[in-house]
Motif scaffolding. Structure first.
Motif, PDB file in Angstrom:
ATOM      1  N   ALA A 170      37.058  26.666  41.650  1.00  0.00           N
ATOM      2  CA  ALA A 170      37.261  27.319  40.357  1.00  0.00           C
ATOM      3  C   ALA A 170      36.752  28.755  40.369  1.00  0.00           C
ATOM      4  CB  ALA A 170      36.582  26.516  39.248  1.00  0.00           C
ATOM      5  N   LEU A 171      35.581  28.977  40.947  1.00  0.00           N
ATOM      6  CA  LEU A 171      35.031  30.332  40.999  1.00  0.00           C
ATOM      7  C   LEU A 171      35.839  31.211  41.943  1.00  0.00           C
ATOM      8  CD1 LEU A 171      31.212  29.497  40.995  1.00  0.00           C
ATOM      9  CD2 LEU A 171      32.651  30.207  39.072  1.00  0.00           C
ATOM     10  N   THR A 172      36.333  30.643  43.021  1.00  0.00           N
ATOM     11  CA  THR A 172      37.202  31.392  43.934  1.00  0.00           C
ATOM     12  C   THR A 172      38.435  31.886  43.201  1.00  0.00           C
ATOM     13  OG1 THR A 172      36.467  29.883  45.678  1.00  0.00           O
ATOM     14  CG2 THR A 172      38.352  31.300  46.164  1.00  0.00           C
ATOM     15  N   ALA A 173      39.034  31.015  42.401  1.00  0.00           N
ATOM     16  CA  ALA A 173      40.230  31.397  41.644  1.00  0.00           C
ATOM     17  C   ALA A 173      39.942  32.539  40.677  1.00  0.00           C
ATOM     18  CB  ALA A 173      40.776  30.184  40.909  1.00  0.00           C
ATOM     19  N   SER A 174      38.707  32.605  40.166  1.00  0.00           N
ATOM     20  CA  SER A 174      38.367  33.687  39.241  1.00  0.00           C
ATOM     21  C   SER A 174      38.412  35.053  39.924  1.00  0.00           C
ATOM     22  CB  SER A 174      36.987  33.445  38.627  1.00  0.00           C
ATOM     23  OG  SER A 174      35.945  33.690  39.566  1.00  0.00           O
ATOM     24  N   LEU A 175      38.254  35.077  41.243  1.00  0.00           N
ATOM     25  CA  LEU A 175      38.352  36.347  41.961  1.00  0.00           C
ATOM     26  C   LEU A 175      39.763  36.908  41.904  1.00  0.00           C
ATOM     27  CD1 LEU A 175      36.224  35.396  45.107  1.00  0.00           C
ATOM     28  CD2 LEU A 175      35.478  36.630  43.054  1.00  0.00           C
ATOM     29  N   ALA A 176      40.758  36.031  41.922  1.00  0.00           N
ATOM     30  CA  ALA A 176      42.145  36.488  41.807  1.00  0.00           C
ATOM     31  C   ALA A 176      42.420  37.049  40.423  1.00  0.00           C
ATOM     32  CB  ALA A 176      43.094  35.327  42.106  1.00  0.00           C
ATOM     33  N   ALA A 177      41.770  36.491  39.408  1.00  0.00           N
ATOM     34  CA  ALA A 177      41.939  37.024  38.057  1.00  0.00           C
ATOM     35  C   ALA A 177      41.292  38.407  37.944  1.00  0.00           C
ATOM     36  CB  ALA A 177      41.331  36.061  37.044  1.00  0.00           C
ATOM     37  N   ARG A 178      40.177  38.604  38.616  1.00  0.00           N
ATOM     38  CA  ARG A 178      39.515  39.910  38.562  1.00  0.00           C
ATOM     39  C   ARG A 178      40.304  40.965  39.324  1.00  0.00           C
ATOM     40  NH1 ARG A 178      33.267  41.590  40.208  1.00  0.00           N
ATOM     41  NH2 ARG A 178      33.690  43.836  40.376  1.00  0.00           N
ATOM     42  N   TRP A 179      40.848  40.579  40.493  1.00  0.00           N
ATOM     43  CA  TRP A 179      41.574  41.523  41.340  1.00  0.00           C
ATOM     44  C   TRP A 179      43.010  41.021  41.530  1.00  0.00           C
ATOM     45  CZ3 TRP A 179      36.530  40.404  43.859  1.00  0.00           C
ATOM     46  CH2 TRP A 179      35.573  41.390  43.581  1.00  0.00           C
ATOM     47  N   PRO A 180      43.900  41.321  40.597  1.00  0.00           N
ATOM     48  CA  PRO A 180      45.263  40.754  40.631  1.00  0.00           C
ATOM     49  C   PRO A 180      46.073  41.131  41.862  1.00  0.00           C
ATOM     50  CG  PRO A 180      44.764  41.675  38.465  1.00  0.00           C
ATOM     51  CD  PRO A 180      43.668  42.116  39.378  1.00  0.00           C
ATOM     52  N   GLY A 181      45.712  42.221  42.532  1.00  0.00           N
ATOM     53  CA  GLY A 181      46.471  42.624  43.705  1.00  0.00           C
ATOM     54  C   GLY A 181      45.953  42.054  45.008  1.00  0.00           C
ATOM     55  N   ALA A 182      44.941  41.208  44.941  1.00  0.00           N
ATOM     56  CA  ALA A 182      44.305  40.710  46.165  1.00  0.00           C
ATOM     57  C   ALA A 182      44.866  39.366  46.594  1.00  0.00           C
ATOM     58  CB  ALA A 182      42.798  40.580  45.945  1.00  0.00           C
ATOM     59  N   ARG A 183      44.813  39.118  47.903  1.00  0.00           N
ATOM     60  CA  ARG A 183      45.039  37.793  48.456  1.00  0.00           C
ATOM     61  C   ARG A 183      43.669  37.147  48.654  1.00  0.00           C
ATOM     62  NH1 ARG A 183      47.518  41.312  51.563  1.00  0.00           N
ATOM     63  NH2 ARG A 183      46.066  40.883  53.304  1.00  0.00           N
ATOM     64  N   VAL A 184      43.454  36.031  48.001  1.00  0.00           N
ATOM     65  CA  VAL A 184      42.135  35.394  47.987  1.00  0.00           C
ATOM     66  C   VAL A 184      42.181  34.128  48.841  1.00  0.00           C
ATOM     67  CG1 VAL A 184      40.349  34.356  46.551  1.00  0.00           C
ATOM     68  CG2 VAL A 184      41.657  36.323  45.699  1.00  0.00           C
ATOM     69  N   THR A 185      41.216  34.002  49.745  1.00  0.00           N
ATOM     70  CA  THR A 185      41.110  32.820  50.596  1.00  0.00           C
ATOM     71  C   THR A 185      39.752  32.167  50.387  1.00  0.00           C
ATOM     72  OG1 THR A 185      42.543  33.776  52.301  1.00  0.00           O
ATOM     73  CG2 THR A 185      41.133  31.928  52.962  1.00  0.00           C
ATOM     74  N   GLY A 186      39.750  30.882  50.098  1.00  0.00           N
ATOM     75  CA  GLY A 186      38.531  30.102  50.021  1.00  0.00           C
ATOM     76  C   GLY A 186      38.392  29.238  51.253  1.00  0.00           C
ATOM     77  N   VAL A 187      37.205  29.233  51.850  1.00  0.00           N
ATOM     78  CA  VAL A 187      36.938  28.478  53.070  1.00  0.00           C
ATOM     79  C   VAL A 187      35.818  27.483  52.801  1.00  0.00           C
ATOM     80  CG1 VAL A 187      36.273  28.623  55.497  1.00  0.00           C
ATOM     81  CG2 VAL A 187      37.595  30.488  54.461  1.00  0.00           C
ATOM     82  N   ASP A 188      36.017  26.227  53.200  1.00  0.00           N
ATOM     83  CA  ASP A 188      34.963  25.225  53.029  1.00  0.00           C
ATOM     84  C   ASP A 188      35.123  24.150  54.096  1.00  0.00           C
ATOM     85  OD1 ASP A 188      33.001  24.727  50.383  1.00  0.00           O
ATOM     86  OD2 ASP A 188      33.281  22.958  51.645  1.00  0.00           O
ATOM     87  N   SER A 189      34.012  23.504  54.442  1.00  0.00           N
ATOM     88  CA  SER A 189      34.048  22.467  55.465  1.00  0.00           C
ATOM     89  C   SER A 189      34.188  21.069  54.889  1.00  0.00           C
ATOM     90  CB  SER A 189      32.778  22.521  56.321  1.00  0.00           C
ATOM     91  OG  SER A 189      31.632  22.272  55.532  1.00  0.00           O
TER      92      SER A 189
END
Length: 262
Positions: free
Chosen positions: A46-65
């Motif tokens: 959910a917090l990762t997705a908020s980064l896309a809302a802040r920066w609409p032109g960015a490609r956002v990748t979340g990494v987790d194990s």
């Protein structure tokens, strides 16, 4: 870290409280129009997705194990904008220089993570940002009581290696030295949040999805129940319920933000 079974539902029981440090961390990141944003240790997304809302032109990748966390994060994926991939932060390598690299409440699980921060600093694009937040309460009763319990004669053979370490993270000055030594302009600070918790054994509820999880993963059901009961009694004494029925949990967190030249 990869062997622990994480619980997205339990983690989100205190979602608002856990989101506050992320918000405070990102408030110090001055990137305006980044193209590549990575969240290392993204959890349930959910917090990762908020980064896309802040920066609409960015490609956002979340990494987790954690497969459990990534299954929950899939609900926040947006084709072409937000994606989630499985990976261990210790071996992660970017496909291209990163404009904003975020790691929130992850590095305390990684011994020697100062070396990771130095490596990631070298993988930033010119003008890129590196932002990290770690829990700084390793000497608080939540962790000290659990460490003593794990190392006690009853539990040392079963859970001694899972005892929380008091030196799991650096202080703000330590992180400042790491980031400036890696060539970044750096800012580091700490904040103690005073969380007002509700319900029965709320501090136990808080730690069940964090520091207690790796301990319970080493125990069978009966042993897990016995250790949990002993730990819960100690937490009730350390964090007594107030007359209005709430319980106060002071929680220290450490923040560091670095900015590359260019």
């Amino acid at each position: 870290m990869a062997s622990t079974t994480w619980d997205p539902v339990g983690y989100l029981r205190f979602g608002d409280e856990r989101a506050r440090p992320f918000t405070d961390l990102l408030a110090r990141v001055g990137a305006r129009e980044p193209l590549t944003v990575v969240d290392l240790g993204c959890g349930e997304g959910a917090l990762t997705a908020s980064l896309a809302a802040r920066w609409p032109g960015a490609r956002v990748t979340g990494v987790d194990s954690s497969p459990q966390m990534l299954a929950a994060a899939a609900a926040h994926a947006v084709p072409g904008r937000v994606r989630f991939v499985e990976g261990d932060v210790r071996g992660w390598q970017p496909e291209e220089p990163v404009d904003v690299l975020v790691t929130n409440a992850v590095l305390h699980w990684v011994p020697g993570h100062a070396d990771l921060l130095r490596r990631w600093a070298g993988q930033l694009a010119p003008g890129g940002w590196l932002a990290a937040q770690v829990p700084g309460n390793w000497r608080a009763p939540t962790h000290a009581l659990l460490a003593a319990l794990c190392r006690s004669p009853r539990w040392s053979a079963l859970a001694g290696d899972a005892a929380p370490a008091a030196d799991a993270v650096l202080d703000p000055a330590g992180y400042l030295e790491v980031l400036t030594g890696a060539g970044l302009a750096a800012d580091a600070w700490e904040t103690t949040y005073l969380h007002v918790l509700h319900g029965e054994d709320p501090v136990l509820g808080w730690v069940r999805s964090t520091v207690l999880r790796p301990v319970l993963d080493r125990l069978g059901d009966d042993d897990a129940a016995e250790l949990t009961a002993e730990y819960a009694a100690a937490l009730r004494a350390a964090y007594p319920r107030r007359p209005d029925g709430t319980t106060l949990l002071p929680f220290r967190r450490v923040f560091a933000v670095g900015h590359a030249a260019g």
